[in-house]
Design an enzyme around this catalytic site. Structure first.
Site, short mmCIF file in Angstrom:
data_model
loop_
_atom_site.label_atom_id
_atom_site.label_comp_id
_atom_site.label_asym_id
_atom_site.label_seq_id
_atom_site.Cartn_x
_atom_site.Cartn_y
_atom_site.Cartn_z
CD GLU A 165 -2.74 -1.42 2.40
OE1 GLU A 165 -2.70 -0.55 3.29
OE2 GLU A 165 -3.44 -2.45 2.50
CD GLU A 272 -4.64 -7.95 1.76
OE1 GLU A 272 -5.52 -7.27 2.31
OE2 GLU A 272 -3.43 -7.67 1.82
#
Ligand code: G3I
Length: 364
Positions: A165, A272
């Site tokens: 991220e 995810e």
């Protein structure tokens, strides 16, 4: 003899239903996800450590999954410790349990995650007086951390989310102003990959992010990864997190995969995956129980998603669900406590309509 075994089995089932007050796993009677997708990609699951001591969880995990990720337990805040004198040390007690479980059950491990703005202690970026470290000292601290963690699991963790991220599409250069960025500068990203590769030259190294299929963010990730590959930075893949809602555009996901796979030598892991039953992260109506039509809509969404993933098995090599069953999902507490049913198995270990549509996607 056969009749006796049948009678005992039946008695056992009735007994457990009465004792536990609900339906129990009948996982032996349904197809195994990992077997159904054997020719396509690995099927993974993110797990909290408590599942290892729950035999019903273990049964479901080993039946359906051949890859696992620690949901929180291999993140820096779970491994890093500091003694009273400020000396940094490592605690691998919990992380080691994932490796042991995976080895015992023939599963691979995705390591999640090394360099992230979140779930990393703030003191890690500071000296004993509480001041931010110099660029050089921080690079050395990162090098030592990555070498220690990746080195310990060399040959045991097959893929690492090295940087997580790091993209912020609202910054002029597209990079999040994390403490990593502030202390080291933008090249912290490629340094992290270099250190991870030094520590385990055989591990697959990933850049991992969410909303990675939104056009603006997708293009920044594409450029970041492409430029690193062209410079010879040891990066092998893009992790597409795929935390989705029913309002998300599956066509964009297809386009993002098509774009990412033009980068030479890059593979993709879906890292995810979950699909919230709502259409936004702050829905106006919260369901007490999931309406059947919503579960069917979710099943249809999962079917389309897996049809797309299966179109791209030349680059997608792992599809990991972010949670074992609905009641274990982060979505039940992360945006405030609320009901959600984002996964393939319900609270009672039963396959949902989404499970069956994922299985059916293979026959297309
Ligand atoms: O362990 C403590 C417990 O001791 C305490 O009583 C409890 C009180 O809230 O908190 C527990 O820690 C929580 C931890 O999950 C374990 O359940 C943290 O508060 C909570 O913030 C943490 O959330 C995790 C989240 O990352 C943090 O960023 C989620 O479980 C985890 O699923 C989630 O995973 C992230 C990926 O790593 C990166 N991509 C997004 C994804 C979803 O947010």
């Amino acid at each position: 003899m056969k009749k006796l075994i049948f009678a005992i089995t039946l008695l056992l089932i009735v007994f457990t239903v009465i004792i536990k007050g609900g339906p129990q796993p009948m996982s032996s009677q349904i197809p195994s996800l990992k077997d159904v997708f054997l020719q396509d990609f690995k099927i993974g699951v993110a797990l909290p450590v408590r599942v290892f001591s729950n035999s019903m969880d273990v049964e479901l995990i080993t039946k359906h999954f051949n890859s696992m990720t620690a949901e929180n337990e291999m993140k820096p805040e779970s491994i890093l410790r500091r003694d009273a004198s400020g000396k940094i040390y490592y605690d691998f007690t919990v992380a080691d349990r994932y490796i042991e479980f995976a080895q015992k059950h023939g599963m691979v491990v995705r390591g999640h995650t090394l360099v992230w703005h979140s779930q990393t202690p703030e003191w890690f970026f500071k000296d004993e007086k509480g001041n931010l470290l110099s660029r050089e000292a921080m690079i050395e601290r990162m090098r030592e951390y990555i070498h220690t963690v990746v080195g310990r699991y060399r040959g045991k963790v097959y893929a690492w989310d090295v940087v997580n991220e790091a993209v912020d599409e609202n910054q002029p250069d597209g990079l999040r102003r994390s403490l990593w960025y502030q202390v080291i500068g933008p090249d912290y990203i490629e340094l992290a990959f270099k250190f991870a590769h030094e520590a385990d030259p055989d591990a697959l190294l990933f850049y991992n992010d969410y909303n990675e299929f939104f056009p603006k963010k997708r293009d920044i990730i594409f450029k970041l990864v492409k430029e690193m590959r062209e410079k010879g930075v040891p990066i092998h893949g893009i992790g597409m997190q795929q935390h989705l809602t029913l309002a998300d555009n599956v066509g964009w996901i297809d386009i993002a995969i098509q774009k990412f796979k033009t980068i030479s030598g890059i593979q993709i892991h879906i890292t995810e995956l979950d699909v919230s039953v709502y259409k936004s992260r702050s829905p106006s109506i919260i369901y007490q129980t999931p309406p059947l039509e919503v579960l069917k809509e979710q099943a249809e969404f999962y079917r389309k998603l897996f049809e797309i993933y299966r179109k791209h098995t030349d680059v997608i090599t792992n599809v990991t669900f972010w949670g074992l069953k609905d009641d274990y999902s982060w979505l039940r507490f992360f945006f405030g406590r609320r009901n959600d049913w984002p996964l393939l198995f319900d609270e009672n270990y039963q396959p949902k309509p989404a499970f069956w549509s994922v299985i059916e996607s293979v026959s297309k």
